[in-house]
Design an enzyme around this catalytic site. Structure first.
Site, PDB file in Angstrom:
ATOM      1  N   HIS A  58      18.332  -5.117  14.512  1.00 42.63           N
ATOM      2  CA  HIS A  58      18.046  -5.797  15.778  1.00 42.63           C
ATOM      3  C   HIS A  58      19.207  -5.628  16.758  1.00 42.63           C
ATOM      4  CE1 HIS A  58      16.455  -9.797  17.706  1.00 42.63           C
ATOM      5  NE2 HIS A  58      16.978  -8.996  18.619  1.00 42.63           N
ATOM      6  N   HIS A  60      20.149  -4.341  21.162  1.00 45.65           N
ATOM      7  CA  HIS A  60      19.684  -3.989  22.506  1.00 45.65           C
ATOM      8  C   HIS A  60      20.651  -2.965  23.094  1.00 45.65           C
ATOM      9  CE1 HIS A  60      16.866  -7.433  22.480  1.00 45.65           C
ATOM     10  NE2 HIS A  60      17.827  -8.012  21.767  1.00 45.65           N
ATOM     11  N   ARG A  62      19.937  -1.313  26.064  1.00 41.41           N
ATOM     12  CA  ARG A  62      19.802  -1.379  27.538  1.00 41.41           C
ATOM     13  C   ARG A  62      19.478  -0.035  28.189  1.00 41.41           C
ATOM     14  NH1 ARG A  62      19.172  -6.635  26.827  1.00 41.41           N
ATOM     15  NH2 ARG A  62      21.095  -7.861  26.713  1.00 41.41           N
ATOM     16  N   ASN A  92      13.002  -4.143  24.989  1.00 43.25           N
ATOM     17  CA  ASN A  92      13.047  -4.777  26.312  1.00 43.25           C
ATOM     18  C   ASN A  92      14.011  -4.052  27.252  1.00 43.25           C
ATOM     19  OD1 ASN A  92      15.206  -5.714  24.724  1.00 43.25           O
ATOM     20  ND2 ASN A  92      15.333  -7.666  25.816  1.00 43.25           N
ATOM     21  N   ASP A 303      21.731  -8.695  16.701  1.00 43.60           N
ATOM     22  CA  ASP A 303      21.140  -9.026  17.996  1.00 43.60           C
ATOM     23  C   ASP A 303      22.131  -8.695  19.120  1.00 43.60           C
ATOM     24  OD1 ASP A 303      19.423  -9.850  19.970  1.00 43.60           O
ATOM     25  OD2 ASP A 303      19.616 -11.994  19.566  1.00 43.60           O
TER      26      ASP A 303
END
Length: 422
Positions: A58, A60, A62, A92, A303
């Site tokens: 998990h 991100h 970007r 996302n 995360d």
């Protein structure tokens, strides 16, 4: 290329034992007490600890669309520094990873430029808006390993049931960000003593727990593989425990920051402590630790959520949620859990290597002959100072800024290639 790692304490069969490792090209070809051979490079790992490369379920990155915060190059560099050799990128981005073209962009760029292997998680719904099921089957053909609307939570139970039912047809794990928006409201930190003391809106644990309870029931009815991201409360752990006792294919992860910090960290309005789910009470933290030790919590995942300085320097109410995690993950866990005797080093490594590798059916996660040469080497006696100047990530939003942690990753090898070394 041949690399020999000598005199290290290797992680083998859930224990540490002193052995040498021979790497030829991208594979481990020998593990013995003593290896004597001609090699292109010899790494002396005396008094060091050798782990399989960490696997992060998990994070991100970007990229695309928010590369002022992070991109695939800077993110994988930071991951390699933290000992990670495989990371799973959440969807996302801008545009959202909800179609085959964006999946291929991530895979190609990470293959060509990355310092760690990047696996792609596709969006569960189109644009992650929670309105319409995404092109799961097409994205699976393109190589996604799971689906998720992480950062968002599907509020409509009927749509969530359909997502789980559809994903079950392809045996795709469904990763949920559990948050009931009406209960969470405009909360900024955990609803508890600190939110009351400093006057910030609180996010109750019930906002997480009610969605976990709902989705466990939906997963049971659809026979889907449900994975709960960044679990954070005592009651959430109990819900997962009960589901596992019933034999349901439910898994969950916990972050280093939820294991090592509490809501008290937000008392001084440090926006680097602002995260979803929020840092909880110490009783919640201890329940997470107990859940990890008992195997109720399956994995540790960072995360990793980078944000630029100008975003985190806003007033607390306006700053974005998220903590930068790659470069501090292992050291924070070693400092606050292993050294304090709360969790064994072996359990930490299992939750960051073997368990996620098995979950994703990867040819990594253990140090065995014939496996891919994904390896991290740590000096447990060494300390690291967490400062913006020492970080490789574009963003520096960690609550550990200015702190000293123990347990330094000194070398990372991914597919037989050294991707980080001090």
């Amino acid at each position: 290329m041949k690399i020999v790692i000598k005199n290290g304490n290797i992680y083998e069969n859930l224990h540490f034992i002193k052995k040498d490792i021979l790497i030829e090209n991208d594979l481990i070809t020998e593990i013995s007490e003593i290896i004597e051979c001609e090699a292109d490079r010899v790494i002396d790992a005396t008094d060091k600890y050798i782990f399989p490369g960490f696997i992060d379920l998990h994070c991100h990155l970007r990229d695309p669309g928010q590369t002022h915060k992070e991109d695939i190059v800077s993110g994988t560099m930071a991951a390699a520094k933290g000992g990670f050799t495989t990371i799973c990128a959440m969807p996302n981005t801008d545009p959202v990873i909800d179609n085959i073209a964006t999946v291929e962009y991530i895979r190609r760029k990470s293959h060509d430029l990355g310092y760690a292997k990047v696996l792609v998680i596709g969006a569960m719904t189109k644009k992650a808006e929670g309105k319409e099921i995404s092109e799961m089957a097409t994205m699976q053909k393109g190589g996604i390993v799971a689906i998720s609307d992480d950062g968002n939570c599907v509020q409509n139970a009927k749509l969530m049931q359909n997502c789980l039912k559809y994903a079950a047809n392809f045996n795709i794990p469904v990763i949920i960000h559990a948050e009931d928006y009406n209960l969470a409201g405009k909360g900024q930190i955990n609803a508890g003593k600190i939110s009351t003391k400093i006057g910030l809106g609180g996010i109750p644990g019930l906002a997480e727990e009610i969605i976990i309870s709902r989705d466990i029931m939906l997963a049971e009815s659809t026979k889907a593989r449900l994975h709960i991201a960044h679990i954070s409360t005592l009651k959430s752990v109990e819900l997962v425990r009960q589901a596992k006792l019933r034999g349901l294919p439910i898994t969950c992860e916990v972050t280093p920051h939820h294991l090592t910090l509490t809501e008290d960290a937000a008392e001084m309005f440090d926006t680097n402590t602002k995260v979803k789910p929020p840092l909880r009470s110490n009783s919640d933290r201890m329940a997470l630790i107990d859940g990890l030790n008992a195997g109720i919590i399956d994995f540790i995942a960072t995360d990793h959520a980078p944000h630029s300085d100008f975003e985190k320097e806003l007033e607390f109410d306006y700053a974005p949620f998220g903590i930068n995690g790659f470069e501090t993950a292992f050291a924070s866990l070693y400092t606050h859990l292993v050294k304090t005797g709360l969790v064994s080093l072996e359990r930490i490594i299992e939750a960051m290597t073997i368990a996620p590798a098995q979950f994703l059916s990867l040819p990594t996660g253990t140090l065995e002959v014939g496996k891919q040469a994904d390896i991290s080497i740590a000096n447990l006696a060494a300390t690291i100072d967490i400062s913006p100047e020492n970080m490789l990530s574009k963003s520096k939003n960690t609550p550990y800024l200015g702190k000293t942690l123990q347990g330094s990753i000194e070398t990372t090898i991914c597919n037989g290639r050294v991707t980080w070394e001090i």
